[in-house]
Write a protein that holds these residues in place. Structure first.
Motif, short mmCIF file in Angstrom:
data_model
loop_
_atom_site.label_atom_id
_atom_site.label_comp_id
_atom_site.label_asym_id
_atom_site.label_seq_id
_atom_site.Cartn_x
_atom_site.Cartn_y
_atom_site.Cartn_z
N SER A 175 0.83 -1.19 0.00
CA SER A 175 0.00 0.00 0.00
C SER A 175 0.88 1.26 0.00
O SER A 175 1.88 1.32 0.68
CB SER A 175 -0.87 -0.02 1.25
OG SER A 175 -1.84 0.96 1.15
N LYS A 179 0.96 2.69 -7.00
CA LYS A 179 0.34 1.91 -8.07
C LYS A 179 -0.63 2.77 -8.89
O LYS A 179 -0.62 2.73 -10.12
CB LYS A 179 -0.37 0.67 -7.50
CG LYS A 179 0.59 -0.30 -6.83
CD LYS A 179 -0.10 -1.54 -6.32
CE LYS A 179 -1.08 -1.27 -5.18
NZ LYS A 179 -0.43 -0.76 -3.95
N ASN A 180 -1.47 3.54 -8.19
CA ASN A 180 -2.41 4.38 -8.93
C ASN A 180 -1.67 5.39 -9.80
O ASN A 180 -2.06 5.67 -10.93
CB ASN A 180 -3.34 5.13 -7.97
CG ASN A 180 -4.37 4.23 -7.36
OD1 ASN A 180 -4.03 3.21 -6.78
ND2 ASN A 180 -5.63 4.59 -7.51
N1 LIG Z 1 7.56 8.03 -7.19
C1 LIG Z 1 6.66 8.91 -6.70
N2 LIG Z 1 6.89 10.23 -6.83
C2 LIG Z 1 6.01 11.12 -6.34
N3 LIG Z 1 4.88 10.80 -5.71
C3 LIG Z 1 4.60 9.51 -5.55
C4 LIG Z 1 5.46 8.49 -6.05
N4 LIG Z 1 4.91 7.30 -5.77
C5 LIG Z 1 3.77 7.56 -5.12
N5 LIG Z 1 3.56 8.89 -4.99
C6 LIG Z 1 2.42 9.53 -4.30
O1 LIG Z 1 2.16 8.76 -3.12
C7 LIG Z 1 0.77 8.64 -2.86
C8 LIG Z 1 0.35 7.20 -2.82
O2 LIG Z 1 0.46 6.63 -4.12
P1 LIG Z 1 -0.68 5.69 -4.75
O3 LIG Z 1 -2.03 6.14 -4.30
O4 LIG Z 1 -0.43 5.60 -6.19
O5 LIG Z 1 -0.31 4.32 -3.99
P2 LIG Z 1 -0.95 2.88 -4.17
O6 LIG Z 1 0.16 1.94 -4.40
O7 LIG Z 1 -2.03 2.92 -5.17
O8 LIG Z 1 -1.55 2.58 -2.73
P3 LIG Z 1 -2.79 1.62 -2.28
O9 LIG Z 1 -2.36 0.21 -2.44
O10 LIG Z 1 -3.03 1.95 -0.85
O11 LIG Z 1 -3.94 1.99 -3.17
C9 LIG Z 1 0.11 9.46 -3.94
O12 LIG Z 1 -0.12 10.76 -3.44
C10 LIG Z 1 1.12 9.46 -5.06
O13 LIG Z 1 0.96 10.58 -5.92
#
Ligand SMILES: Nc1ncnc2c1ncn2[C@@H]1O[C@H](COP(=O)(O)OP(=O)(O)OP(=O)(O)O)[C@@H](O)[C@H]1O
Ligand SMILES: [Mg+2]
Length: 453
Positions: A175, A179-180
């Motif tokens: 998490s 990913k999003n």
């Molecule tokens: N490499 C990165 N550079 C800048 N911002 C990032 C990066 N990776 C993630 N973020 C930011 O971190 C936050 C979490 O990312 P995201 O929602 O894509 O995670 P996720 O893997 O989908 O989590 P979950 O499994 O809980 O849904 C968001 O605000 C995203 O923009």
């Protein structure tokens, strides 16, 4: 999020009074108009979440109103209400793009449900439209900050998969790893960037509703299906959908989803016709799919099908110096948001960030920087301004919740929710269990308190 703004249009003052009164009780912000032209003038300077309009009005009828709104690029959902049960008007209304078509006398339960769904979908659509127009540049390779080897591999992956428009992609990872964000970059770096990009969280709806939301339904498919409705897969055709938390689908929906991926056709709930749909399908999950397959919670055939092109987005802990680079970006973001001028981290602060384990990954980093930025007074953030919760330890009395005077129940709920998520390393299943709520409720609470991102 502010309460949804609803524009209400009816030439009958008594109806306006009644509906306004009932909707205000639902925590909606309602503005009423008795003439279409007044509404059109207002809508040029303000963007309501939703329009509820009568159909039969002098001069401009409800259907013409929708056309006018679309000409002005006002894409919010419109619910039409009419006293006349004429089939041809209903058909015309649906063709004109009305979100729902309800009959007078107004059934408020029905109206309330329709509004709830319309607001939800409308917000999603405006987000999408915003991303498409002004914010498109927000999602490029540069949106993914980092110079570590893992992040270069992610960019390389995106470069390879984004040109292929009809592909099936799986994003895995803990998490908060991004990913999003990766899904958005894939879409917006691809030849179909101008087409729709829609996200749906499979944990946000019970299975039957999720099925209806994804595949759509025909009129009369179930009690509430007063009209036919396209599903997200159909709406996004030509573009990309992200199915988040894919393991929340139940087994029968997984089967239906697999058949969609293989045949590229959907059948609406209660429908007979097979509708071809051309889509890039991205699935995301933070759970261990192999374990779910062995436990019988996830179909192995679906797993093999979606796992062909898959990317594991690594933990923040394994991305070398990226934590500092991303942290600096968050400082910039919060400088704008809080109107501050913090320039960076002190050396000690950087060392503290690098030493931390980041079980909640980039999202945790964001929260930590946000907290630090709220209190920041100097031009650099120092180590003692960075408060990291030691979430690997089991919650104990010391690790409780500090409640300063003057918090409302709602604020306490939000704070507690944040802590429980942290205690559980943002593991949603464990958090839901600890809170004694379903994953759907947890998702709604996270959404309410802005903890989805
Ligand atoms: N490499 C990165 N550079 C800048 N911002 C990032 C990066 N990776 C993630 N973020 C930011 O971190 C936050 C979490 O990312 P995201 O929602 O894509 O995670 P996720 O893997 O989908 O989590 P979950 O499994 O809980 O849904 C968001 O605000 C995203 O923009
Ligand atoms: Mg996500």
């Amino acid at each position: 999020m502010p309460p949804p703004l609803v524009y209400l249009l009816d030439d009958d003052e008594s109806i306006i009074k009644l509906v306004k009164y009932r909707l205000r009780n639902e925590q909606l912000n309602v503005k009423s108009f008795s003439h279409p032209n007044e509404l059109i003038e207002a809508i040029k300077i303000e963007y309501p979440d939703l329009v509820v309009s009568d159909v039969m009005m002098p001069e401009i009828d409800g259907i013409r109103l929708i056309e006018k709104l679309r000409e002005l690029e006002r894409l919010m959902p419109v619910i039409l209400v009419t006293g006349k049960a004429a089939v041809d008007t209903a058909v015309r209304a649906m063709k004109s793009g009305a979100f729902e078509y309800l009959l007078k006398p107004i059934n408020f339960e029905e109206l309330k449900l329709a509004i709830g769904r319309a607001v939800e979908i409308g917000r999603l659509r405006t987000e999408v439209a915003e991303i498409k127009s002004g914010f498109k540049s927000r999602y490029s390779y540069d949106s993914l900050i980092g110079e570590s080897k893992p992040i270069s591999e992610i960019r390389e992956f995106i470069r390879r998969v984004s040109p292929v428009t009809g592909s099936v992609i799986l994003l895995r990872g803990e998490s908060g790893v991004g990913k999003n964000l990766v899904a958005r970059v894939i879409h917006y770096m691809s030849p179909i960037a101008e087409r729709r990009y829609l996200e749906i969280n499979c944990a946000s709806l019970p299975s039957n509703l999720l099925e209806a939301e994804l595949f759509g339904y025909e009129k009369g498919a179930f009690t509430d299906a007063k009209t036919a409705k396209k599903g997200l897969l159909e709406v996004a055709s030509g573009g990309t959908v992200l199915l988040d938390e894919i393991t929340s689908m139940d087994l029968s929906l997984q089967a239906k989803f697999l058949s969609f991926i293989e045949n590229r056709r959907i059948r609406r709930v209660g429908g007979l016709e097979e509708i071809p749909v051309d889509l890039r399908v991205i699935s995301a999950t933070n759970s261990d799919l192999e374990t779910d397959v062995v436990a019988g919670k996830f179909r192995s055939d679906l797993f093999y099908r979606i796992n062909v092109v898959s990317l594991n987005v690594p933990r923040l802990r394994n991305r070398e110096n990226d934590v500092i680079l991303i942290g600096r970006q968050f400082i910039n973001d919060f400088n704008l948001k809080f109107k501050k001028q913090v320039k960076g981290f002190s050396g000690a602060a950087e060392r503290k960030l690098l030493a931390h384990d980041w079980p909640g990954n980039v999202r945790e980093l964001r929260n930590v920087i946000e907290r630090a930025m709220i209190f920041a007074e100097k031009d650099h953030i120092d180590a003692d301004e960075i408060s990291l919760s030691n979430i690997s330890a089991a919650p104990s009395l010391d690790d409780g919740l500090y409640l300063p005077k003057g918090l409302s129940f709602e604020q306490i709920e939000g704070e507690y929710l944040k802590r429980v998520l942290e205690w559980n390393n943002f593991n949603l299943e464990a958090s839901a269990k600890q809170l004694g709520v379903t994953r759907k409720t947890l998702w709604e609470k996270r959404k309410k308190f802005g903890l989805l991102n």
